[in-house]
Design a protein around this motif. Structure first.
Motif, PDB file in Angstrom:
ATOM      1  N   GLU A   1     -10.819  -6.572  -3.978  1.00 51.51           N
ATOM      2  CA  GLU A   1      -9.479  -6.325  -3.442  1.00 51.51           C
ATOM      3  C   GLU A   1      -8.747  -7.611  -3.067  1.00 51.51           C
ATOM      4  O   GLU A   1      -7.524  -7.691  -3.134  1.00 51.51           O
ATOM      5  CB  GLU A   1      -9.561  -5.395  -2.223  1.00 51.51           C
ATOM      6  CG  GLU A   1      -9.857  -3.954  -2.601  1.00 51.51           C
ATOM      7  CD  GLU A   1      -9.456  -2.957  -1.528  1.00 51.51           C
ATOM      8  OE1 GLU A   1      -9.028  -3.382  -0.442  1.00 51.51           O
ATOM      9  OE2 GLU A   1      -9.579  -1.747  -1.800  1.00 51.51           O
TER      10      GLU A   1
ATOM     11  N   THR B   1      -3.243  -0.129  -2.118  1.00 48.10           N
ATOM     12  CA  THR B   1      -4.074   1.079  -2.161  1.00 48.10           C
ATOM     13  C   THR B   1      -3.197   2.313  -2.328  1.00 48.10           C
ATOM     14  O   THR B   1      -2.031   2.316  -1.960  1.00 48.10           O
ATOM     15  CB  THR B   1      -4.888   1.246  -0.855  1.00 48.10           C
ATOM     16  OG1 THR B   1      -3.983   1.182   0.242  1.00 48.10           O
ATOM     17  CG2 THR B   1      -5.926   0.174  -0.689  1.00 48.10           C
TER      18      THR B   1
ATOM     19  N   ASP C   1       0.832  -1.205   0.000  1.00 44.39           N
ATOM     20  CA  ASP C   1       0.000   0.000   0.000  1.00 44.39           C
ATOM     21  C   ASP C   1       0.869   1.258   0.000  1.00 44.39           C
ATOM     22  O   ASP C   1       2.022   1.222   0.419  1.00 44.39           O
ATOM     23  CB  ASP C   1      -0.875   0.041   1.263  1.00 44.39           C
ATOM     24  CG  ASP C   1      -1.964  -1.022   1.225  1.00 44.39           C
ATOM     25  OD1 ASP C   1      -2.229  -1.569   0.132  1.00 44.39           O
ATOM     26  OD2 ASP C   1      -2.538  -1.309   2.292  1.00 44.39           O
TER      27      ASP C   1
ATOM     28  N   SER D   1      -6.141   0.819  -5.445  1.00 46.16           N
ATOM     29  CA  SER D   1      -6.589   2.176  -5.781  1.00 46.16           C
ATOM     30  C   SER D   1      -5.374   3.013  -6.156  1.00 46.16           C
ATOM     31  O   SER D   1      -4.232   2.628  -5.878  1.00 46.16           O
ATOM     32  CB  SER D   1      -7.349   2.816  -4.622  1.00 46.16           C
ATOM     33  OG  SER D   1      -6.484   3.025  -3.527  1.00 46.16           O
TER      34      SER D   1
END
Ligand code: MIC
Ligand code: SF4
Length: 651
Positions: free
Chosen positions: A584, A535, A480, A562
Motif C-alpha cells: 500500500e 481504499t 480513499d 482496494s
C-alpha cells in the motif's frame, strides 16, 4: 454439514452442482431466478441485451422499472422510457411505468419470493433480502447476461452473522439498526461478505423494517444482506395476495458463520449519519439543536406504508416549521393509494408537506437540491458530497421519526423528547394497485413489436483486446472511498444522458478535477490514462457508466489500494484493468501527472506471473496484484465482456 441461509441459497443455485461448498473468494457461478433494472442503468442493459440477440428473457421473472429519470425536462428520458418499454414488451419482461414507484419498493411488494436469487442493475437490490431472497446489485451487462440465461459470477462471500436480541424502543427504528451497523463496521466493513440477520430480535421486525436494513447494507460494501423468511414474511405476502409465494427460509440448526456481530435492539438510540459519509454516525441527541432547512422523506430505504403512516401520525394536527421545506415521496403507487384511502395523506398535506411523485427524486438529485450551505435531513441511504445537487449542503441520513421531528421543530431533535411515539396499525390486506404494470406480448405477438430507439441513444464505447504493454499518464490521484458519484455524477442536469456516453464524459470526475476529460484527451498521445486510487475505490452505486465513461476517455487501468465489488466487476466488463498495490505504501510514491507503464501485461495475465507498474519519472517498479479468476482474465484479454462474448452493442 449444517449451512447458514446464505450458503443454502447459494448451494441451491450453483450452475454446476458442486461436491463441496466453494471457499470464500473462489468464483461461483449462480443461476439467477429474477432480474430487475431501473431506467438510469436500464437503457445500457437493454442495448447490451439486444446485442446478445436473445428473443426472450430466460429468467423466471424480469421487471423493467422506470423510477430514476422521471423529470422529463426534454425528450431524452421519454425516449429512453419508450425504448425500454418496447424491449420489455418484445422480450418478455414486465414493465413498471413511471409513477408506479421505486423499483426496490415495488419489487418487495409485488414480485420478490423467499429463497430465490435476484440481481438488479442497482446497488440497492439487496432490499429483497428483507423477504429472504439472495438479492444483489450488479452492472447492467451482468444483468443482461442473466436475462439471457447466463450465470452471475461473484467471489464466494464470507458470511457475517448479525445476531439481534431485544426489541426497538419507542421512537427508535429499523434505520437506526443499519446506522449502528455502519457505525461499527464502516463503509468498507461488508466487502466480500453477506450480512445474515439471526436471533430472537428478527421476529420483532416487519418485512419493510427488515428491507430498510438490507437495503442500506449496500453502504457497508456488502455483497448483500438477508433475513430469514418466517411467519411475518408469510403474513406480509398474504396481505399482498401472494401467500403462495411463501416458503420458510432459515439457517440450519448449528450453522456456522465467519464472524458475528451482536446487536441488542433495546439498547439502540436514534442515530444520524453526518455529512458526507453513511458511516459517519452519531447519536441524534449529540447534534440536537442544529437549525434545519430541508427535510426529505422517501427513497428505497424508507418509503413503505409503515414509514409513511408513522410520518402522517406524527404530523397530524401540526404544522411544518416555517424554516423547513418538507418533501414526501411515497415509495409506490400502492403506498400512495393507501395513504389517500385511509386519510393519512390529508394529514400530510394539512401539515404543509410537499408531496412528490413515487420515484427516487431528491435521493439522486432529481430536484429538491438544498440551498447553499443548507442542512438537509433525509431518510435516504447516501449523503456523498454534492449528490443532492448542492456541493456545500450538509446532508444527514436519519430515520423517518428523526426527520419528521426536525420538520416540526426546525432544528435537529431527538424524537424521544416529543412525548408518546405514534401508534399505527398496518392493514391485513393491501390495495394492490397494479394498474401501472404492463405485461409483455406473447411469443407469437412479439414479432410484430418494434424496438424504438430515440436520438439520445448514442453508440456504445468500443474497447479492444489488451495489448502487450500499456503506458499512460496518472491523470488523477484520488484518496480513499472514492464513490461512483465522484467518477460519474448523477443529478438532474446529467442523468437524462445515461444513454449518451460522449455527453456524459464531460462530467467525469468533475468534483475532483474540473478538466479531467481534457487531461485524458492530452494523455492519449502518451498511451492513455491511468487512475490511482486509495481504499474501497468505486464504492456506492452499480452504474456501469463509471467504467464505460472512463473507457471512452481512454482510461486503461485503475491502480488502487482496494476496490468495491460491483465497480471492480464493471471495470473488468469494460476491459479496464483494476490493479491492486501489493504494498500500500507504493501509493504514496506516485504523483499526479507521472507517466506509468505496464510491460508484458498480456503475458503476465496469460501465464499468471508477477506484474509490476513502472514509474518513468522515478524509475521505480511497484508490484501489483492481479487476483483475477480465469474467466475475468479471459474477459480482460479480449478487451471486455462484449468482445469476449463476441458481441457488438453499437446501435
Ligand atoms: C444510486 O442510488 O446511486 C443509484 C442512482 O440508484 C445507482 C444506480 C445508478 O447510478 O443509476 C445505484 O445505486 O446503483
Ligand atoms: Fe433510487 Fe435513491 Fe434508491 Fe438509488 S438509493 S434506487 S436513487 S431511491
Amino acid at each position: 454439514m449444517p449451512l447458514n441461509l446464505t450458503q443454502k441459497i447459494i448451494a441451491a443455485h450453483l450452475y454446476t452442482p458442486a461436491v463441496r461448498l466453494p471457499l470464500p473468494g473462489e468464483e461461483i457461478q449462480l443461476r439467477i431466478d429474477q432480474t430487475l433494472t431501473q431506467d438510469a442503468t436500464g437503457t445500457m442493459a437493454y442495448l447490451e441485451f439486444e446485442a446478445m440477440g436473445a428473443a426472450r428473457v430466460k429468467t423466471e421473472l424480469s421487471v423493467a422499472y422506470i423510477d430514476h429519470n422521471t423529470l422529463q425536462t426534454g425528450f431524452e428520458n421519454a425516449d429512453d422510457h419508450r425504448f425500454i418499454q418496447s424491449v420489455a414488451k418484445k422480450r418478455g419482461l414486465i414493465f413498471s411505468r413511471p409513477g408506479n414507484g421505486i423499483c426496490h419498493q415495488v419489487h418487495l411488494e409485488r414480485f420478490g419470493i423467499p429463497g430465490k436469487t435476484l440481481i438488479g442493475s442497482d446497488s440497492h437490490t439487496p432490499t429483497g433480502g428483507g423477504l429472504g431472497m439472495l438479492a444483489m446489485g450488479a452492472g447492467g451487462l451482468d444483468v443482461a447476461v442473466a436475462m439471457g440465461g447466463g450465470a452471475y459470477c461473484i467471489p464466494m462471500p464470507k458470511v457475517t452473522q448479525i445476531h439481534l436480541t431485544g426489541a426497538l424502543q419507542p421512537w427508535v427504528s429499523a434505520k437506526d439498526v443499519i446506522l449502528e451497523v455502519l457505525r461499527r463496521l464502516s463503509v468498507k466493513g461488508g466487502v466480500g461478505r453477506v450480512m445474515e440477520y439471526t436471533g430472537p430480535g428478527v421476529a420483532t421486525l416487519s418485512v419493510p423494517e427488515r428491507a430498510t436494513i438490507t437495503n442500506m447494507g449496500a453502504e457497508l460494501g456488502a455483497t448483500t444482506s438477508i433475513f430469514p423468511s418466517d411467519d411475518i414474511t408469510r403474513a406480509f405476502l398474504k396481505a399482498q395476495e401472494r401467500e403462495k409465494d411463501w416458503t420458510a427460509q432459515a439457517a440450519d440448526a448449528g450453522a456456522t458463520y465467519d464472524d458475528t456481530l451482536e446487536i441488542d435492539l433495546s439498547a439502540l438510540v436514534p442515530l444520524a449519519a453526518l455529512p458526507h459519509m453513511p458511516d459517519n454516525v452519531k447519536p441524534v441527541a449529540e447534534i440536537a439543536g442544529l437549525p434545519v432547512d430541508q427535510v426529505c422523506i422517501g427513497s428505497c430505504t424508507n418509503s413503505s406504508l409503515q414509514d409513511m403512516l408513522k410520518v402522517a401520525a406524527i404530523l397530524r394536527g401540526k404544522k411544518v416549521h416555517p424554516r423547513v421545506s418538507l418533501t414526501i415521496s411515497p415509495g409506490s403507487m400502492q403506498v400512495f393509494g393507501m395513504l389517500a384511502e385511509g386519510g393519512a395523506l390529508a394529514d400530510i398535506i394539512a401539515a404543509g408537506a410537499r408531496v412528490l411523485e413515487c420515484a427516487c427524486g431528491p435521493c439522486i438529485g432529481m430536484g429538491q437540491s438544498p440551498s447553499s450551505g443548507a442542512v438537509s435531513l433525509r431518510t435516504f441511504n447516501r449523503n456523498f458530497e454534492g449528490r443532492s445537487g448542492t456541493a456545500d449542503a450538509g446532508v444527514y441520513l436519519v430515520s423517518p421519526e428523526v426527520a419528521v421531528a426536525a420538520a416540526l421543530t426546525g432544528v435537529i431533535t431527538d424524537p424521544r423528547t416529543l412525548g408518546d411515539a405514534p401508534h399505527i396499525t398496518l392493514p391485513d390486506a393491501f390495495r394492490l394497485g397494479d394498474n401501472l404494470l404492463e405485461f409483455p406480448a406473447t411469443p407469437e405477438e412479439a414479432d410484430a413489436v418494434e424496438v424504438l430507439y430515440g436520438p439520445n441513444i448514442k453508440p456504445f464505447p468500443a474497447s479492444s483486446a489488451l495489448p502487450e504493454s500499456l503506458t499512460g499518464v496518472a491523470v488523477l490521484k484520488a484518496g480513499d472511498n472514492i464513490t461512483t458519484d465522484h467518477i460519474m455524477p448523477a443529478g438532474a442536469k446529467i442523468l437524462p444522458y445515461r444513454s449518451n456516453i460522449p455527453f456524459l464524459s464531460q462530467f467525469c470526475f468533475r468534483q475532483l478535477d474540473e478538466d479531467f476529460a481534457a487531461h485524458c484527451e492530452s494523455a492519449r498521445a502518451l498511451g492513455g490514462t491511468f487512475i490511482v486510487g486509495g481504499t474501497n475505490y468505486g464504492q456506492g452505486s452499480s452504474r456501469e457508466h463509471a467504467a464505460l465513461v472512463p473507457l471512452y476517455l481512454g482510461v486503461k487501468a485503475v491502480v488502487a489500494k482496494s476496490f468495491a465489488r460491483i465497480h471492480k466487476a464493471n471495470l473488468i466488463n469494460a476491459g479496464i484493468l483494476p490493479l491492486t498495490f501489493a504494498q500500500e505504501s507504493d501509493y504514496d510514491k506516485i504523483q499526479q501527472g507521472d507517466q506509468l507503464a505496464l510491460t508484458s501485461v498480456r503475458a503476465a495475465l496469460t501465464d499468471d506471473t508477477a506484474l509490476t507498474l513502472t514509474n518513468t519519472r522515478t524509475g521505480e517498479a511497484y508490484p501489483v496484484v492481479t487476483d483475477y479468476t480465469p474467466r475475468q482474465t479471459a474477459i480482460l484479454l479480449a478487451g471486455g465482456l462484449l468482445p469476449y462474448t463476441n458481441l457488438d452493442a453499437r446501435v
